[in-house]
Design a protein around this motif. Structure first.
Motif, mmCIF file in Angstrom:
data_model
loop_
_atom_site.group_PDB
_atom_site.id
_atom_site.type_symbol
_atom_site.label_atom_id
_atom_site.label_comp_id
_atom_site.label_asym_id
_atom_site.label_seq_id
_atom_site.Cartn_x
_atom_site.Cartn_y
_atom_site.Cartn_z
ATOM 1 N N TYR A 253 11.777 -16.995 -56.729
ATOM 2 C CA TYR A 253 10.691 -16.760 -55.777
ATOM 3 C C TYR A 253 10.584 -15.268 -55.462
ATOM 4 O O TYR A 253 9.485 -14.708 -55.415
ATOM 5 C CB TYR A 253 10.947 -17.569 -54.499
ATOM 6 C CG TYR A 253 9.973 -17.276 -53.386
ATOM 7 C CD1 TYR A 253 8.661 -17.723 -53.448
ATOM 8 C CD2 TYR A 253 10.369 -16.546 -52.272
ATOM 9 C CE1 TYR A 253 7.757 -17.457 -52.430
ATOM 10 C CE2 TYR A 253 9.482 -16.273 -51.252
ATOM 11 C CZ TYR A 253 8.174 -16.725 -51.329
ATOM 12 O OH TYR A 253 7.289 -16.451 -50.325
ATOM 13 N N GLY B 40 6.543 -20.003 -55.942
ATOM 14 C CA GLY B 40 5.911 -18.858 -55.286
ATOM 15 C C GLY B 40 4.468 -18.717 -55.678
ATOM 16 O O GLY B 40 3.620 -18.345 -54.858
ATOM 17 N N GLU C 194 2.224 -21.001 -53.483
ATOM 18 C CA GLU C 194 2.343 -20.985 -52.012
ATOM 19 C C GLU C 194 1.027 -20.801 -51.332
ATOM 20 O O GLU C 194 0.050 -20.401 -51.812
ATOM 21 C CB GLU C 194 3.356 -19.935 -51.556
ATOM 22 C CG GLU C 194 2.962 -18.515 -51.835
ATOM 23 C CD GLU C 194 3.932 -17.524 -51.215
ATOM 24 O OE1 GLU C 194 4.809 -17.918 -50.449
ATOM 25 O OE2 GLU C 194 3.793 -16.343 -51.486
ATOM 26 N N TYR D 85 8.922 -13.537 -58.224
ATOM 27 C CA TYR D 85 7.475 -13.732 -58.138
ATOM 28 C C TYR D 85 6.850 -12.721 -57.171
ATOM 29 O O TYR D 85 5.802 -12.137 -57.449
ATOM 30 C CB TYR D 85 7.138 -15.163 -57.686
ATOM 31 C CG TYR D 85 5.709 -15.303 -57.264
ATOM 32 C CD1 TYR D 85 4.709 -15.397 -58.211
ATOM 33 C CD2 TYR D 85 5.353 -15.291 -55.909
ATOM 34 C CE1 TYR D 85 3.375 -15.487 -57.830
ATOM 35 C CE2 TYR D 85 4.039 -15.373 -55.521
ATOM 36 C CZ TYR D 85 3.048 -15.476 -56.493
ATOM 37 O OH TYR D 85 1.727 -15.547 -56.104
ATOM 38 N N LYS D 86 7.519 -12.512 -56.045
ATOM 39 C CA LYS D 86 7.000 -11.587 -55.031
ATOM 40 C C LYS D 86 7.166 -10.121 -55.445
ATOM 41 O O LYS D 86 6.682 -9.224 -54.759
ATOM 42 C CB LYS D 86 7.708 -11.826 -53.692
ATOM 43 C CG LYS D 86 7.310 -13.145 -53.034
ATOM 44 C CD LYS D 86 8.059 -13.394 -51.744
ATOM 45 C CE LYS D 86 7.778 -12.329 -50.730
ATOM 46 N NZ LYS D 86 8.440 -12.553 -49.436
ATOM 47 N N GLY E 272 11.558 -21.451 -59.079
ATOM 48 C CA GLY E 272 11.327 -20.608 -57.910
ATOM 49 C C GLY E 272 10.124 -19.708 -58.090
ATOM 50 O O GLY E 272 9.333 -19.511 -57.156
ATOM 51 N N TYR E 273 9.955 -19.175 -59.287
ATOM 52 C CA TYR E 273 8.824 -18.301 -59.583
ATOM 53 C C TYR E 273 7.508 -19.062 -59.438
ATOM 54 O O TYR E 273 6.576 -18.601 -58.786
ATOM 55 C CB TYR E 273 8.962 -17.731 -61.000
ATOM 56 C CG TYR E 273 7.929 -16.687 -61.332
ATOM 57 C CD1 TYR E 273 8.182 -15.352 -61.077
ATOM 58 C CD2 TYR E 273 6.710 -17.038 -61.899
ATOM 59 C CE1 TYR E 273 7.243 -14.378 -61.378
ATOM 60 C CE2 TYR E 273 5.763 -16.076 -62.206
ATOM 61 C CZ TYR E 273 6.034 -14.746 -61.943
ATOM 62 O OH TYR E 273 5.098 -13.794 -62.230
#
Length: 166
Positions: free
Chosen positions: A45, A163, A166, A48-49, A159-160
């Motif tokens: 995640y 994200g 979201e 991703y951010k 996790g990526y």
């Protein structure tokens, strides 16, 4: 409440960085009951951010997994089966678990260090019978890294993509 827990985990992984990923994956791959999902999904995640590099997340996840597996491998070589059975209970390792892992290793051979990394509750302990059998270290490292790598990549990508949604 759940969102607070998730935020705490993501912040913790972010604060600890790549060394934290290594240490937590080391713990996960040794005999400590620490779930890799708690590490790699938040790290994915954060990738991703843009707060972490995806390739470094995966690399440190695999290296931590390999280091934890080598820790167990060498414990088995140094102290042997009798020690693991006698004292394993103090480290969450039951005699039945050792016996099951030995049987799994015996039935599936060296490739079990690869396939065992993909099976929950087996991945932490498959290094013990490999060490007891004194499996070739290079082959052990190769199979362990490949099996752990698949698991690490799946969790990181999960996790990526979480994200991304979201």
């Amino acid at each position: 409440m759940l969102s607070q827990i998730i935020n705490f985990i993501v912040e913790t992984v972010g604060q600890l960085g790549y060394v934290g990923i290594f240490i937590m994956m080391f713990l996960e791959s040794s005999f400590f009951p620490f779930p890799s999902e708690v590490v790699m999904i938040p790290a994915g995640y954060l990738a991703y951010k843009g707060e972490m590099n995806m390739y470094l997340v995966i690399l440190f996840g695999i290296l931590g997994s390999l280091a934890g597996a080598l820790f167990n491998y060498y414990l088995a070589i140094k102290y042997g089966r009798a020690f693991l059975i006698k004292y394993g209970k103090y480290f969450f390792i039951k005699e039945q678990t050792i016996i099951k892992m030995e049987e799994f290793f015996k039935n599936h051979g060296h490739i079990s260090t690869f396939s065992g990394r993909l099976i929950p509750a087996v991945r932490q302990y498959i290094s013990f019978p490999a060490g007891l059998a004194r499996m070739n270290l290079l082959i052990f490292c190769l199979y362990t890294s490949l099996g752990a790598g698949i698991w690490v990549v799946i969790l990181t990508l999960l996790g990526y993509y979480l994200g991304d949604n979201e």
